[in-house]
Design a protein around this motif. Structure first.
Motif, PDB file in Angstrom:
ATOM      1  N   GLU A 182     -46.539 103.799  87.284  1.00  0.00           N
ATOM      2  CA  GLU A 182     -46.261 104.186  85.825  1.00  0.00           C
ATOM      3  C   GLU A 182     -47.502 103.456  84.744  1.00  0.00           C
ATOM      4  N   VAL A 183     -47.705 102.471  85.213  1.00  0.00           N
ATOM      5  CA  VAL A 183     -48.979 101.946  84.544  1.00  0.00           C
ATOM      6  C   VAL A 183     -50.037 103.018  84.236  1.00  0.00           C
ATOM      7  N   LYS A 184     -50.535 103.514  85.393  1.00  0.00           N
ATOM      8  CA  LYS A 184     -51.641 104.440  85.415  1.00  0.00           C
ATOM      9  C   LYS A 184     -51.254 105.452  84.553  1.00  0.00           C
ATOM     10  N   ARG A 185     -49.853 105.982  84.593  1.00  0.00           N
ATOM     11  CA  ARG A 185     -49.507 107.228  83.670  1.00  0.00           C
ATOM     12  C   ARG A 185     -49.834 106.706  82.133  1.00  0.00           C
ATOM     13  N   LEU A 186     -49.308 105.587  81.884  1.00  0.00           N
ATOM     14  CA  LEU A 186     -49.426 104.997  80.561  1.00  0.00           C
ATOM     15  C   LEU A 186     -50.639 105.073  80.160  1.00  0.00           C
ATOM     16  N   VAL A 187     -51.832 104.601  80.875  1.00  0.00           N
ATOM     17  CA  VAL A 187     -53.119 104.557  80.390  1.00  0.00           C
ATOM     18  C   VAL A 187     -53.576 106.352  80.349  1.00  0.00           C
ATOM     19  N   GLY A 188     -53.021 107.112  81.337  1.00  0.00           N
ATOM     20  CA  GLY A 188     -53.366 108.170  80.938  1.00  0.00           C
ATOM     21  C   GLY A 188     -53.153 108.885  79.988  1.00  0.00           C
ATOM     22  N   VAL A 193     -53.183  99.143  77.676  1.00  0.00           N
ATOM     23  CA  VAL A 193     -52.689  98.255  78.842  1.00  0.00           C
ATOM     24  C   VAL A 193     -53.620  96.988  78.785  1.00  0.00           C
ATOM     25  N   GLY A 194     -53.004  95.905  78.957  1.00  0.00           N
ATOM     26  CA  GLY A 194     -53.679  94.503  78.849  1.00  0.00           C
ATOM     27  C   GLY A 194     -52.803  93.474  79.777  1.00  0.00           C
ATOM     28  N   SER A 195     -53.516  92.333  80.109  1.00  0.00           N
ATOM     29  CA  SER A 195     -53.020  91.343  81.002  1.00  0.00           C
ATOM     30  C   SER A 195     -51.975  90.566  80.343  1.00  0.00           C
ATOM     31  N   HIS A 196     -50.945  90.074  80.965  1.00  0.00           N
ATOM     32  CA  HIS A 196     -49.739  89.133  80.538  1.00  0.00           C
ATOM     33  C   HIS A 196     -50.153  87.884  81.770  1.00  0.00           C
ATOM     34  N   GLY A 197     -51.183  87.619  81.986  1.00  0.00           N
ATOM     35  CA  GLY A 197     -51.490  86.721  83.024  1.00  0.00           C
ATOM     36  C   GLY A 197     -51.090  87.378  84.298  1.00  0.00           C
ATOM     37  N   HIS A 198     -51.164  86.475  85.486  1.00  0.00           N
ATOM     38  CA  HIS A 198     -50.601  86.925  86.744  1.00  0.00           C
ATOM     39  C   HIS A 198     -49.126  86.736  87.058  1.00  0.00           C
ATOM     40  N   ALA A 199     -49.072  85.550  87.168  1.00  0.00           N
ATOM     41  CA  ALA A 199     -47.570  84.976  87.736  1.00  0.00           C
ATOM     42  C   ALA A 199     -46.686  84.582  86.458  1.00  0.00           C
ATOM     43  N   HIS A 200     -47.148  84.849  85.304  1.00  0.00           N
ATOM     44  CA  HIS A 200     -46.297  84.766  84.065  1.00  0.00           C
ATOM     45  C   HIS A 200     -46.009  83.221  83.924  1.00  0.00           C
ATOM     46  N   HIS A 229     -61.327  96.825  83.645  1.00  0.00           N
ATOM     47  CA  HIS A 229     -61.332  95.541  83.281  1.00  0.00           C
ATOM     48  C   HIS A 229     -60.528  95.249  82.188  1.00  0.00           C
ATOM     49  N   PRO A 230     -59.454  94.336  82.016  1.00  0.00           N
ATOM     50  CA  PRO A 230     -58.459  94.095  80.878  1.00  0.00           C
ATOM     51  C   PRO A 230     -59.536  93.947  79.649  1.00  0.00           C
ATOM     52  N   ARG A 231     -59.173  94.182  78.618  1.00  0.00           N
ATOM     53  CA  ARG A 231     -59.789  93.706  77.557  1.00  0.00           C
ATOM     54  C   ARG A 231     -58.918  92.634  76.342  1.00  0.00           C
ATOM     55  N   VAL A 232     -57.588  93.290  76.540  1.00  0.00           N
ATOM     56  CA  VAL A 232     -56.776  92.309  75.729  1.00  0.00           C
ATOM     57  C   VAL A 232     -55.601  91.637  76.501  1.00  0.00           C
ATOM     58  N   MET A 233     -55.054  90.831  75.976  1.00  0.00           N
ATOM     59  CA  MET A 233     -54.046  89.858  76.693  1.00  0.00           C
ATOM     60  C   MET A 233     -52.881  89.104  75.750  1.00  0.00           C
ATOM     61  N   SER A 234     -51.927  89.200  76.335  1.00  0.00           N
ATOM     62  CA  SER A 234     -50.742  88.491  75.697  1.00  0.00           C
ATOM     63  C   SER A 234     -50.377  87.090  76.272  1.00  0.00           C
TER      64      SER A 234
END
Ligand code: ZN
Length: 295
Positions: A182-188, A193-200, A229-234
């Motif tokens: 689903e993430v790949k579909r979002l990118v498509g 899409v960005g990072s929200h850290g690994h383990a929150h 490579h993620p460029r943005v994060m929260s």
């Protein structure tokens, strides 16, 4: 520059979650669309638009982003930014945040606190002690305060014990989170899409080496699973320190959002951008109140 960033988590109808309904979401994006040019974070930072702009962000990798928000964004011709905690692509285990939301929805605060207090040591008992936040009643506020501030391993161990009695974790996992497909579909579909850290984790409170391990892991999963490579994060929980910001920069992030409720009038500090919760604005608040906040 006149930029507003808005944060969403759950967008769904008829659940026990504290969610934004589909109708509320539609009304809000239409309201924002009339006033702002909706753009991505990357556009904000790279193009530095001078006019009124807005970024719509979705935290926690919640499936609603794909099932309910995306169709509405597409209908309205808008862009969204989806932040994913990358651990959800490595193992089918719920993050503490979602365990907490499910338990609150199923048990209600009173019962949840009773169960919590049966297990927790005396000093960690949840009581009504007046630390009330803006959105919850006193007891819920105190429960959240305790879960956020006590040792995170202890907090998670208690949550796990209460949770595992009532839920099938794998089932809930599949219902609640985006899959990597689903993430790949979002990118498509042109979504950001960005990072929200690994383990929150509360990055700002972690020892540096743990913070670094978490962010490096997140970047690694992005590279391995999504070939990007993620460029943005929260920052999870909006928690960051000077070191988190510098580390994010070192890892190649160009923008990061916090939970500081403010508009962004310059790009002096693109790794600590302000952001409003969707419930701070119309239709949860009157148009007049929203206008005041956004003016
Ligand atoms: Zn989060």
């Amino acid at each position: 520059m006149d930029n507003v960033i808005v944060m969403y988590h759950y967008v769904q109808d008829n659940t026990g979650f504290k969610a934004f309904s589909k109708q509320e979401f539609r009304e809000q994006v239409q309201y924002l669309k009339e006033r702002y040019k909706i753009i991505s974070l990357q556009e904000l930072v790279e193009k530095k638009p001078q006019g009124k702009t807005c970024v719509l962000t979705f935290d926690d990798g919640i499936k609603d982003g794909f099932t309910t928000a995306l169709p509405i964004l597409e209908e309205e011709g808008l862009n969204g930014t989806f932040f994913v905690p990358t651990k959800i692509f490595m193992e089918k285990k719920l993050l503490g945040a979602q365990k907490r939301h499910l338990l609150l929805a199923k048990l209600g605060t009173k019962k949840f606190v009773e169960e919590f207090n049966k297990i927790a040591d005396n000093v960690f008992q949840v009581k009504k002690e007046g630390k009330k936040n803006e959105y919850d009643d006193e007891l819920t506020s105190n429960l959240k305060f305790m879960l956020d501030n006590m040792d995170q391993r202890k907090a998670n161990a208690i949550l796990d014990r209460i949770f595992s009695k009532r839920f099938n974790e794998k089932e809930e996992f599949e219902k609640i989170y985006l899959s990597s497909k689903e993430v790949k579909r979002l990118v498509g579909k042109g979504m950001e899409v960005g990072s929200h850290g690994h383990a929150h984790l509360w990055l700002g409170k972690l020892p540096f080496k743990d913070m670094e391990a978490d962010l490096v892991k997140s970047v690694e999963v992005f590279n391995n699973v999504f070939s990007m490579h993620p460029r943005v994060m929260s920052y999870p929980f909006g928690s960051y320190s000077l070191f988190t910001r510098r580390l994010a920069e070192k890892l190649g992030f160009i923008a990061a959002v916090t939970t500081a409720k403010k508009k962004n009038i310059s790009l002096e500090s693109p790794l600590e951008l302000g952001r409003y919760d969707c419930i701070d604005l119309f239709p949860r608040k009157t148009k007049e109140k929203s206008r005041k906040i956004l003016s």
